[in-house]
Design a protein around this motif. Sequence first.
Motif, mmCIF file in Angstrom:
data_model
loop_
_atom_site.group_PDB
_atom_site.id
_atom_site.type_symbol
_atom_site.label_atom_id
_atom_site.label_comp_id
_atom_site.label_asym_id
_atom_site.label_seq_id
_atom_site.Cartn_x
_atom_site.Cartn_y
_atom_site.Cartn_z
ATOM 1 N N LEU A 122 0.974 -1.279 0.057
ATOM 2 C CA LEU A 122 -0.194 0.158 -0.195
ATOM 3 C C LEU A 122 0.947 1.216 0.019
ATOM 4 O O LEU A 122 0.447 2.317 -0.662
ATOM 5 C CB LEU A 122 -0.808 0.010 1.287
ATOM 6 C CG LEU A 122 -2.038 -0.900 1.226
ATOM 7 C CD1 LEU A 122 -2.790 -0.964 2.474
ATOM 8 C CD2 LEU A 122 -2.909 -0.457 0.052
ATOM 9 N N PHE A 124 1.784 3.745 2.152
ATOM 10 C CA PHE A 124 1.330 4.891 2.607
ATOM 11 C C PHE A 124 2.565 6.071 2.667
ATOM 12 O O PHE A 124 3.384 5.617 3.097
ATOM 13 C CB PHE A 124 0.472 4.717 3.869
ATOM 14 C CG PHE A 124 -0.839 4.439 3.830
ATOM 15 C CD1 PHE A 124 -1.133 3.121 3.779
ATOM 16 C CD2 PHE A 124 -1.830 5.529 3.786
ATOM 17 C CE1 PHE A 124 -2.659 2.758 3.536
ATOM 18 C CE2 PHE A 124 -3.034 5.334 3.686
ATOM 19 C CZ PHE A 124 -3.478 3.599 3.611
ATOM 20 N N ALA A 164 -1.811 6.794 -0.698
ATOM 21 C CA ALA A 164 -1.253 5.390 -0.760
ATOM 22 C C ALA A 164 -1.446 4.878 -2.144
ATOM 23 O O ALA A 164 -1.971 5.551 -3.007
ATOM 24 C CB ALA A 164 -2.529 4.752 0.095
ATOM 25 N N ARG A 165 -0.776 3.860 -2.356
ATOM 26 C CA ARG A 165 -0.749 3.310 -3.464
ATOM 27 C C ARG A 165 -1.791 2.140 -3.494
ATOM 28 O O ARG A 165 -1.659 0.980 -3.168
ATOM 29 C CB ARG A 165 0.664 2.440 -3.811
ATOM 30 C CG ARG A 165 0.939 1.826 -5.324
ATOM 31 C CD ARG A 165 2.136 1.136 -5.140
ATOM 32 N NE ARG A 165 2.549 0.268 -6.415
ATOM 33 C CZ ARG A 165 2.266 -0.934 -6.036
ATOM 34 N NH1 ARG A 165 2.076 -1.439 -4.976
ATOM 35 N NH2 ARG A 165 2.584 -1.876 -7.113
ATOM 36 N N ARG A 200 -1.218 5.965 -7.409
ATOM 37 C CA ARG A 200 -1.105 6.912 -6.081
ATOM 38 C C ARG A 200 -2.257 7.791 -5.772
ATOM 39 O O ARG A 200 -2.366 8.565 -6.599
ATOM 40 C CB ARG A 200 0.354 7.556 -6.027
ATOM 41 C CG ARG A 200 0.394 8.272 -4.684
ATOM 42 C CD ARG A 200 1.921 8.357 -4.190
ATOM 43 N NE ARG A 200 2.329 7.151 -3.961
ATOM 44 C CZ ARG A 200 2.228 6.362 -2.676
ATOM 45 N NH1 ARG A 200 1.855 6.872 -1.874
ATOM 46 N NH2 ARG A 200 2.960 5.098 -2.671
#
Lengths: 448, 209
Positions: A122, A124, A164-165, A200
């Motif tokens: 993720l 962040f 976040a991704r 993102r």
Amino acid sequence: MASTIFQLLAARGRVRRSAPARPGGAVLAFRRFASRARSTTIRTAAMALALLPLAVSLAAHDLSPLVELTARLVGDRLQVEVRLPAATIADANLRQDAAGRIVGGDVDTALAIVGRGIATDLAFEQDRNPLIPIDTTTTRTPDSLSAVVAMTYQVRGGGEGLSARLHAFQANGEVIKLRATYDPGSAPPRTFLIGGAAERVIFEPQTRESVQRFARLGTDVLLQGGALLFAVLCLAVPRRRPGALRQAVLWLLAAESAGALWSASPLAPALITSATADLLATTIAASALILITAQTLVNQESRWLSSLALILGAASGVGLGHAFLEQAAYAGAHSGAALLTFVGVLVLGQLWMVALAASVAGLLPRWGVPAVVAPLAVSIFVAHNALHRLAAAGAALATGDSRLLDHWLMILTLTWAAAILAIGLVGALRSGNWTPVAPGSALGDASR
Amino acid sequence: MTGREVRSAGSAGAASERFRIIGLAALVIGGVAFYLFVRGTSDDEDARRNLLPYQVLARTLTEAERQTHAAIRQGLLVAENDRARLGQWPAAAALRDHAVPPFDGTGAPGLKWQEFRRGATINYLGVPEDASGPAWLLAVQEPEPNTPPDPSPNDDEHHRLPDGTTLHIFVWMHRFGGRVAPAFVPQPQADGWIQVFSAPPNPVTPVRP
């Protein structure tokens, strides 16, 4: 639907009035329609070919599982929880029983690896600085069909610059979408639906980022959907008086803008923002477009063009509002600027298309192309596409939950037919006496 | 014969038309420029349309994963040189001893590499020291004997040795490296591996496996 309208209108057109009186618009239009029997027959045949019943694709309900992510800002802590169906983490080689439940003696060890892997995945960040979770725990849901990864991060300030991704997951070769909800605490939660590769997502974007994203969305909607392009083509390509074209385009764009701004605003009732309303708007817009193409063949200078453009614009505007709402979470706290940018790009883009289309249409006669070719070709093409959309939206509405929606296409057709008949009747009543005309007799010319 | 006076638009009409044409040209150019500007700042969604669910572009990975992918691509060139020079692929231990990244364990997280061979395919499998980190698989497929030469141009997937041998190169990543069994991987996409590309694959050239 179009063939039904043609029959009704053709039957209506056989009733003639006395020569000196001024005919109503619809009567006049179809008198001229019948008088040009040979060329009209060719046109009608071409139109009918384009309007043959088309294959209808049924839209299925989307019952696919989702990966759910919730990110909640509480003070200086960001609490993140990710619920993963077991199938999405099957590549972790977790043991599952026949019912798909996660089982096994080493499951806690395996889930701990999964949880740390998800946290890394993720990625962040706050202001482009990676955030490391203070705490990561992974558990099974009570039914053991999903795993829940809970992470806590320490953040600065009020959570500005958090990102976040996010990406969709895959299970058994299928894409599993991710629904991410960000709750900043000081504002309503925002929900993002990710159905593709990793991107993102900035939870609190700046104005510039919001405006850029929704300018892109505007160009996407303008160029990839086709509906707006077709609306512009069928208005701009036929040879019309500049005043009539200008008025129709202005009505179209004004109604579109108003419809989009209203349906995307908090003022719009829940009924308008529902998926059903979007489908209904699609059918109304498509049917209005079909009527505009029919009008183009019959009378390019019809005084009803602006009214049809208004209806088309209003219905299209509701659909555009829906397109905005699907991405509204990405606007952050700048939804107003994002919406204005979105609508502005659409309006400018369509004006640009009108200018181009009208210019090209004006060049064709100079190149020796007969004047009837371009309007005929555009009408057939646009009507064909509109029928596809009409059929698809109508099939999606016919889910069996409501008799009204199940028969919506018929109701819409009859409504249009009733409106056209009413207009014709009013016009005929206002114009004076009627005289039935023997078949094949010549029709007199009449002013518009 | 009665003459008829025809008034031409004159220079004023020509100037007006010229102005309209220039305006239209400016409109076209401006519209295209605006579109390119807006699309130019996008995340290249169009490039991802040719990808299957198990394929990703390297630029969508995290920073650490992008670096590892780049290091693998560089390390592959060293391995290809050894293959061209010695006629066989170097062992993972040899690449480690020669300090070829990432085979030497550098990078974050550190990877322990092993090689596995089956037929004309060699797998270099990198398992992370941190079990929650991703595992990497470099699969190199040589042509089967007596197969005609592959005419595909050199790209991410197709490399050519000096003797003209065309290699098929595949780089895979597994999210949960600690859960990967150290063995030859015959069909990575069936075991949860994700294929990583530097650039979108050519839609014309068929991608194997």
